[in-house]
Enzyme design. Structure first.
Site, PDB file in Angstrom:
ATOM      1  N   THR A  27       0.806  -1.221   0.000  1.00 49.91           N
ATOM      2  CA  THR A  27       0.000   0.000   0.000  1.00 49.91           C
ATOM      3  C   THR A  27       0.837   1.267   0.000  1.00 49.91           C
ATOM      4  OG1 THR A  27      -1.855  -1.067   1.097  1.00 49.91           O
ATOM      5  CG2 THR A  27      -1.688   1.301   1.378  1.00 49.91           C
ATOM      6  N   SER A  70       1.268  -7.402  -1.440  1.00 52.61           N
ATOM      7  CA  SER A  70       1.957  -8.483  -0.713  1.00 52.61           C
ATOM      8  C   SER A  70       1.088  -9.718  -0.520  1.00 52.61           C
ATOM      9  CB  SER A  70       2.496  -7.994   0.626  1.00 52.61           C
ATOM     10  OG  SER A  70       1.493  -7.927   1.599  1.00 52.61           O
ATOM     11  N   THR A 101       1.388  -4.639   4.093  1.00 55.60           N
ATOM     12  CA  THR A 101       1.155  -5.041   5.487  1.00 55.60           C
ATOM     13  C   THR A 101       0.538  -6.439   5.599  1.00 55.60           C
ATOM     14  OG1 THR A 101      -1.024  -4.000   5.518  1.00 55.60           O
ATOM     15  CG2 THR A 101       0.838  -2.659   6.262  1.00 55.60           C
TER      16      THR A 101
HETATM   17  N1  ASP Z   1      -2.842  -5.432   0.266  1.00 56.03           N
HETATM   18  C1  ASP Z   1      -1.786  -4.568   0.731  1.00 56.03           C
HETATM   19  C2  ASP Z   1      -0.495  -5.352   0.728  1.00 56.03           C
HETATM   20  O1  ASP Z   1      -0.274  -6.139   1.600  1.00 56.03           O
HETATM   21  C3  ASP Z   1      -2.082  -4.071   2.096  1.00 56.03           C
HETATM   22  C4  ASP Z   1      -1.063  -3.098   2.663  1.00 56.03           C
HETATM   23  O2  ASP Z   1       0.046  -2.960   2.217  1.00 56.03           O
HETATM   24  O3  ASP Z   1      -1.421  -2.430   3.675  1.00 56.03           O
HETATM   25  O4  ASP Z   1       0.287  -5.218  -0.177  1.00 56.03           O
END
Ligand code: ASP
Length: 346
Positions: A27, A70, A101
Site C-alpha cells: 500500500t 503483498s 502489510t
Molecule cells: N494489500 C496490501 C499489501 O499487503 C495491504 C497493505 O500494504 O497495507 O500489499
C-alpha cells in the site's frame, strides 16, 4: 572565505550513514485506480524520493526488488530479499525494506531466520494508507524506519506506528488502525514518541559477521482447525506437503472425538511429515499437556509451537525443513529459540 576557514568547514562535515532502501510494493507505494482499486504504482520510487526528511537522516540508495500487493508474495521473494541484502551488506550502515502489510509478518520472520547474527539493522515497514493519500501513515513510518536504521540496534525489526517490533514477533492485528501491528507475546523492542526509546534486551551493532542461511523448504502448509474440519483434508495436505502447521484452539487443542484429527496426525508423523500445532488465539502459548485434547495430539507426535505466532511457526518450519527432515531434529529446532521467537520451556 580563507583557505583555513574552508578547511575547517570541510572537516566539520559529518558523513551521513548510508542506508539501502529495498522496495517490494504494498500500500505504501500504491495508487488508486478507479476501476481496479489500489494497485502498485509504476513510479513507486518517485513517491519515496518526495520525502525530503530522508536525505537529512541518511544517504539513501534505492533498490526496487518487486512491486506487488503483498497478498501475492511467494516464499522465493524472501530468499531474493535476503540475498540482495546480504550481497550488499558491507556497503551500508543499515537497511530499510518497504512491504505490504498483509504478509509483512511472514516476510519479517523469514528475513529474521535467513539472515542471522546481524551487526546492523534491517527495518521493515509499510503503511495502511498510500503515501499519495491525505492522512497517510507512510511518510511517518518511512522516516521512523530510517531513524531506527541509523540507530544502534542490530536486528530485523518491524517499525510501524509507534512500535519497534522484533521481526519474529510482529503480528498484523488491525485492518483499520494505523497502529496495525502488535508485538505478540513479548514487549516491543522499542517505542517511538517524542523520541525513540528502546527496551533493554535488543541486540546492538557489533563487528560480528552476519550469517546467511538460505534454507527454505517451501513445501509447508498451514490450516486452522475449525468445527467440522474433515481429517481427510489434513491427510491430503500430508500427501502434498513436507510439513504442516495446524492452528489449534486455545492452548493447542484439537478435535479428538467425532472428526478426530489424532489418527491423521499420527499417520503424517509416521510418514515423516512433522505436524506443528500453534494456537489460533492472538496471544498466549500452546500448553498441550493441559487438556486431554492436547495431550493426545502430543502423544500422536505433534510438536507444540509454544508462543510463536502462526506466521513465525510457518516460516520457521520451512527454514528448519530446509536443513533437515529428521523428525527429532525438527522437533528440537522448533522448540529452540534462535532469535527470541519463543520462550523456551514456555
Ligand atoms: N494489500 C496490501 C499489501 O499487503 C495491504 C497493505 O500494504 O497495507 O500489499
Amino acid at each position: 572565505m580563507t583557505k583555513a576557514a574552508n578547511l575547517t568547514k570541510s572537516t566539520n562535515v559529518v558523513k551521513k550513514p548510508k542506508i539501502l532502501l529495498l522496495t517490494t510494493g504494498g500500500t505504501i507505494t500504491m495508487v488508486k485506480d478507479s476501476e481496479k482499486g489500489l494497485v502498485p504504482c509504476s513510479q513507486a520510487d518517485s513517491l519515496i524520493q518526495r520525502i525530503p526528511e530522508i536525505s537529512q537522516l541518511a544517504e539513501m540508495d534505492l533498490l526496487p526488488l518487486a512491486n506487488i500487493d503483498s497478498s501475492n508474495v511467494l516464499p522465493s521473494l524472501w530468499l531474493d530479499i535476503s540475498e540482495a541484502l546480504y550481497e550488499r551488506w558491507d556497503d551500508y550502515d543499515g537497511f530499510v525494506v518497504t512491504h505490504g502489510t498483509d504478509t509483512l509478518s511472514y516476510t519479517s520472520a523469514a528475513i529474521s531466520f535467513l539472515l542471522q547474527e546481524l551487526n546492523k539493522p534491517i527495518v521493515i515497514t509499510g503503511s495502511q494508507v498510500p503515501l499519495e493519500e491525505i492522512g497517510s501513515d507512510g511518510r511517518a513510518n518511512l522516516i521512523n524506519a530510517f531513524r531506527v536504521a541509523i540507530s544502534d540496534i542490530a536486528e530485523t525489526v518491524v517499525v510501524f506506528g509507534s512500535l519497534i517490533i522484533r521481526g519474529t514477533r510482529a503480528k498484523k492485528t488491525s485492518a483499520f488502525d494505523l497502529q496495525a501491528f502488535t508485538s505478540a507475546n513479548v514487549l516491543p523492542l522499542g517505542s517511538i514518541g517524542l523520541s525513540i526509546r528502546y527496551e533493554s534486551g535488543k541486540r546492538c551493532r557489533s563487528r560480528r559477521k552476519p550469517l546467511f542461511q538460505p534454507f527454505l523448504n517451501e513445501s509447508v502448509a498451514m490450516i486452522s482447525v475449525f468445527p467440522g474440519l474433515k481429517p481427510e483434508v489434513l491427510g491430503f495436505l500430508a500427501e502434498k506437503y513436507s510439513g504442516i502447521v495446524l492452528e489449534g484452539y486455545g492452548a493447542g487443542n484439537i478435535p479428538t472425538e467425532g472428526l478426530s484429527l489424532v489418527p491423521v496426525i499420527q499417520a503424517s508423523v509416521e510418514k515423516g511429515i512433522p505436524v506443528v500445532v500453534c494456537t489460533q488465539c492472538l496471544f498466549g502459548s500452546t500448553e498441550m499437556e493441559l487438556y486431554q485434547v492436547g495431550r493426545v495430539a502430543l502423544e500422536a507426535g505433534a510438536i507444540p509451537a509454544m508462543d510463536m505466532t502462526p506466521e513465525t511457526t510457518f516460516v520457521k518450519l520451512m527454514w528448519v525443513l530446509g536443513q533437515t527432515h529428521d523428525l527429532k531434529t525438527v522437533e528440537s529446532m522448533m522448540r529452540k529459540s534462535f532469535l527470541g521467537e519463543l520462550h523456551e520451556g514456555g
